[in-house]
Design a protein around this motif. Structure first.
Motif, short mmCIF file in Angstrom:
data_model
loop_
_atom_site.label_atom_id
_atom_site.label_comp_id
_atom_site.label_asym_id
_atom_site.label_seq_id
_atom_site.Cartn_x
_atom_site.Cartn_y
_atom_site.Cartn_z
N TYR A 6 0.86 -1.18 0.00
CA TYR A 6 0.00 0.00 0.00
C TYR A 6 0.90 1.23 0.00
O TYR A 6 1.77 1.39 0.86
CB TYR A 6 -0.89 0.02 1.23
N THR A 7 0.67 2.12 -0.96
CA THR A 7 1.59 3.25 -1.10
C THR A 7 0.93 4.42 -1.78
O THR A 7 -0.17 4.32 -2.35
CB THR A 7 2.84 2.82 -1.89
N ASN A 8 1.62 5.53 -1.75
CA ASN A 8 1.34 6.70 -2.57
C ASN A 8 2.70 7.14 -3.09
O ASN A 8 3.66 7.20 -2.30
CB ASN A 8 0.68 7.81 -1.75
N LYS A 49 -1.79 4.51 7.31
CA LYS A 49 -0.51 5.07 6.86
C LYS A 49 0.11 4.26 5.72
O LYS A 49 -0.03 3.05 5.66
CB LYS A 49 0.48 5.07 8.04
N VAL A 50 0.79 4.98 4.86
CA VAL A 50 1.63 4.34 3.85
C VAL A 50 3.07 4.77 4.12
O VAL A 50 3.31 5.88 4.60
CB VAL A 50 1.20 4.73 2.42
N PRO A 51 4.01 3.85 3.84
CA PRO A 51 3.79 2.51 3.30
C PRO A 51 3.36 1.51 4.37
O PRO A 51 3.72 1.63 5.53
CB PRO A 51 5.18 2.13 2.78
N SER A 61 4.28 -2.01 9.01
CA SER A 61 4.23 -0.60 8.64
C SER A 61 5.51 0.06 9.14
O SER A 61 6.33 -0.59 9.79
CB SER A 61 3.00 0.08 9.26
N GLU A 62 5.67 1.32 8.83
CA GLU A 62 6.87 2.11 9.12
C GLU A 62 7.98 1.69 8.15
O GLU A 62 8.37 0.53 8.07
CB GLU A 62 7.34 1.99 10.57
N ALA A 63 8.48 2.66 7.42
CA ALA A 63 9.41 2.38 6.33
C ALA A 63 10.67 1.65 6.79
O ALA A 63 11.14 0.73 6.13
CB ALA A 63 9.78 3.68 5.62
#
Length: 201
Positions: A6-8, A49-51, A61-63
């Motif tokens: 899941y991203t933007n 949240k992304v990613p 989660s959390e890059a």
């Protein structure tokens, strides 16, 4: 194995995209619009949240955590630390995600920490945090030693972003480090994917 991302393309999702391209495993991308979060994302991560990735039902989660997780989940990519690299790998990934990120956010927000409160914020002063990062990237070719690891995906992304937005001075040590990490073919692929998504709008 199912791997959903899941991203933007205008977010920290770019860090996870780079790491996904480094491990070179198939993954499905779900684009997230800021105006409306997919129900599946909210179920996996209530903050939306992304990613965020979902790997065979496991949510990460959390890059920085995504980079570390993928390195361990796909050891054939050779991006997890060796025993000799582990201390620096963990130290500088967590420093960048914690104290350094906090210092940068406070800088953007105009937060000034009184000298008597420096011990409370984790990074002491903005200048000390930046000097500490400079020393870290100067110690060896890569953040954990002489070999590129998943920590360089995260730390390299942060150095690139903070330099781009003028939060980090363009010091020679940062420029040399960025030149090394940004030569990665996986980063070129990741940027091309995300830039195309932005252009497609």
């Amino acid at each position: 194995m199912a791997l959903t991302f899941y991203t933007n393309p205008m977010s920290r999702g770019r860090i996870a995209r780079w790491m996904l391209e480094e491990v070179a495993q198939p993954y499905d991308t779900v684009l997230v619009d800021w105006a409306g979060k997919p129900a599946a994302l909210l179920e996996a991560n209530p903050l939306g949240k992304v990613p965020t990735i979902v790997h065979d039902g496991a949510v990460v989660s959390e890059a920085a955590a995504i980079c570390a997780y993928l390195a361990e989940a796909f050891p054939q990519a050779g991006l997890a630390p060796t025993a000799a690299e582990r201390a620096r790998y963990l130290r500088w990934m967590f420093f960048t995600a914690g104290p350094l990120e906090a210092a940068m956010v406070d800088k953007v927000l105009g937060v000034t920490v009184p000298p008597e409160r420096e011990g409370m914020v984790g990074y002491a002063t903005f200048a000390k945090a930046v000097d500490t990062l400079e020393a870290a990237v100067s110690e060896s070719d890569y953040i954990a030693g002489e070999r590129f690891t998943a920590a360089d995906v995260y730390v390299g992304s942060a150095v690139g972003w903070f330099t781009q937005f003028g939060l980090l001075d363009k010091r020679p040590a940062f420029a040399r480090y960025l030149e090394r990490v940004e030569a990665r073919p996986a980063l070129t692929r990741a940027r091309a994917i995300d830039d195309a998504l932005i252009a497609a709008g």
